[in-house]
Motif scaffolding. Sequence first.
Motif, PDB file in Angstrom:
ATOM      1  N   GLU A   1     -47.134  -5.504-101.445  1.00 53.07           N
ATOM      2  CA  GLU A   1     -46.160  -4.822-102.294  1.00 53.07           C
ATOM      3  C   GLU A   1     -44.768  -4.825-101.661  1.00 53.07           C
ATOM      4  O   GLU A   1     -44.599  -4.586-100.467  1.00 53.07           O
TER       5      GLU A   1
ATOM      6  N   GLU B   1     -40.278  -4.464-103.129  1.00 54.59           N
ATOM      7  CA  GLU B   1     -39.374  -4.298-104.269  1.00 54.59           C
ATOM      8  C   GLU B   1     -39.187  -5.629-104.997  1.00 54.59           C
ATOM      9  O   GLU B   1     -39.126  -5.673-106.226  1.00 54.59           O
ATOM     10  N   GLN B   2     -39.119  -6.718-104.218  1.00 61.69           N
ATOM     11  CA  GLN B   2     -38.945  -8.035-104.809  1.00 61.69           C
ATOM     12  C   GLN B   2     -40.145  -8.412-105.680  1.00 61.69           C
ATOM     13  O   GLN B   2     -40.001  -8.995-106.758  1.00 61.69           O
ATOM     14  N   VAL B   3     -41.357  -8.061-105.197  1.00 67.59           N
ATOM     15  CA  VAL B   3     -42.567  -8.368-105.969  1.00 67.59           C
ATOM     16  C   VAL B   3     -42.549  -7.653-107.317  1.00 67.59           C
ATOM     17  O   VAL B   3     -42.822  -8.250-108.360  1.00 67.59           O
ATOM     18  N   TRP B   4     -42.186  -6.360-107.310  1.00 72.50           N
ATOM     19  CA  TRP B   4     -42.143  -5.605-108.559  1.00 72.50           C
ATOM     20  C   TRP B   4     -41.094  -6.179-109.513  1.00 72.50           C
ATOM     21  O   TRP B   4     -41.319  -6.267-110.727  1.00 72.50           O
ATOM     22  N   ASN B   5     -39.948  -6.580-108.971  1.00 72.15           N
ATOM     23  CA  ASN B   5     -38.905  -7.174-109.812  1.00 72.15           C
ATOM     24  C   ASN B   5     -39.381  -8.485-110.429  1.00 72.15           C
ATOM     25  O   ASN B   5     -39.120  -8.769-111.597  1.00 72.15           O
ATOM     26  N   ASP B   6     -40.091  -9.289-109.620  1.00 70.95           N
ATOM     27  CA  ASP B   6     -40.614 -10.570-110.130  1.00 70.95           C
ATOM     28  C   ASP B   6     -41.651 -10.342-111.222  1.00 70.95           C
ATOM     29  O   ASP B   6     -41.685 -11.066-112.228  1.00 70.95           O
ATOM     30  N   LEU B   7     -42.504  -9.335-111.035  1.00 74.25           N
ATOM     31  CA  LEU B   7     -43.536  -9.041-112.032  1.00 74.25           C
ATOM     32  C   LEU B   7     -42.919  -8.597-113.353  1.00 74.25           C
ATOM     33  O   LEU B   7     -43.391  -8.973-114.427  1.00 74.25           O
ATOM     34  N   LYS B   8     -41.841  -7.806-113.271  1.00 73.35           N
ATOM     35  CA  LYS B   8     -41.151  -7.381-114.491  1.00 73.35           C
ATOM     36  C   LYS B   8     -40.465  -8.565-115.168  1.00 73.35           C
ATOM     37  O   LYS B   8     -40.471  -8.693-116.393  1.00 73.35           O
ATOM     38  N   ARG B   9     -39.896  -9.456-114.340  1.00 76.15           N
ATOM     39  CA  ARG B   9     -39.164 -10.598-114.874  1.00 76.15           C
ATOM     40  C   ARG B   9     -40.065 -11.522-115.687  1.00 76.15           C
ATOM     41  O   ARG B   9     -39.656 -12.067-116.711  1.00 76.15           O
ATOM     42  N   ILE B  10     -41.310 -11.715-115.231  1.00 71.63           N
ATOM     43  CA  ILE B  10     -42.236 -12.585-115.969  1.00 71.63           C
ATOM     44  C   ILE B  10     -43.097 -11.793-116.961  1.00 71.63           C
ATOM     45  O   ILE B  10     -44.076 -12.290-117.497  1.00 71.63           O
ATOM     46  N   CYS B  11     -42.681 -10.525-117.186  1.00 72.08           N
ATOM     47  CA  CYS B  11     -43.320  -9.665-118.200  1.00 72.08           C
ATOM     48  C   CYS B  11     -44.800  -9.409-117.913  1.00 72.08           C
ATOM     49  O   CYS B  11     -45.613  -9.261-118.837  1.00 72.08           O
TER      50      CYS B  11
END
Length: 325
Positions: A74, A76-86
């Motif tokens: 986990e 912050e970058q991982v969470w941002n990437d997950l949101k970016r790819i929906c």
Amino acid sequence: ENESVNNLCVVNLPFDSLLQGERSCELPPRAVPFAILVPKLISMELVCKFFFARTSKSTGQSRVPWNVKQIVRESEQVWNDLKRICLIANLSVNASNIAPRLWRPDPLVANHILPLLKSTISEWFAKKSSANVTANPDNNDITHGSIMGEVWDLGSGAGRDICFLSEELKYFCQNSLSIECPIHFVGIDNHKGSARRSVPFWRNRGVSDIVRSTNTNLKKLNKFESMLDELVDNRRELVFCYAVRYFNRQLMDYIAKSDHEAIRRGTNFGISHFCMKEDGLWNFDHPRVNSVLKYNELPAIFCKENGWKVGIHLMCEDSDAGRTM
């Protein structure tokens, strides 16, 4: 299993609940590839010991480790990437929806038993609603709170199949008929660890109000008969009785030939189990040949002479080792 993001199944299983055994039933089969997202505070060493262990901590027996293809820590970058790819989004939680699953029920349960149970409940609802509306036009929700029948899973193990049925029927009754589910479900197993694993599993899946576990030795037919007696005393139907990868010849013979009221008034029975082909050969180490159905053994005992009508009789191969079922 699917490379398309839209078809990915994401399930939140807190690591502590896996370590304690509460949610381990919700993991996929060990051969299915999957990835895990590990929170910052969780030890990576513990994670690897849990998922890649080749020996069972409880039994000491060897086992196949889970097929974890990727471990993501986990950030912050991982969470941002997950949101970016929906893959994740800020959505309101709808408690009436069925939570996603990493496991699948047996095809017999999903493709044959579930539709039959939905049809049975719909027929009950239509008949009783019609009769009740005639008597009292202001009250047509006549099945609310009443338990009309039960479904029994013989040799229920971890309880996934009966969990699937109870989830699907609870959702169907609430969303399609606006009633409480009039069927309750019973997982029957003689292994003491079965209830220890399945009860928290059912609670976390939101069906513990309509599913229960009983520790019963099904090799003792008098125990099974006592359960049938209790069913009659409670004025409930045995709507469906089934077994998945559990085989007890003595019990099957009893069910097929029994004249017990609970069975003879309209019970459905189903079994999904390993069987020989027409040549009578069994070239696998597991299960042992004496625990395998002979070719056409089931239709021979669940026959017209014993009062049964065979609805479905299919042969297929399991996905694990190509064994005939």
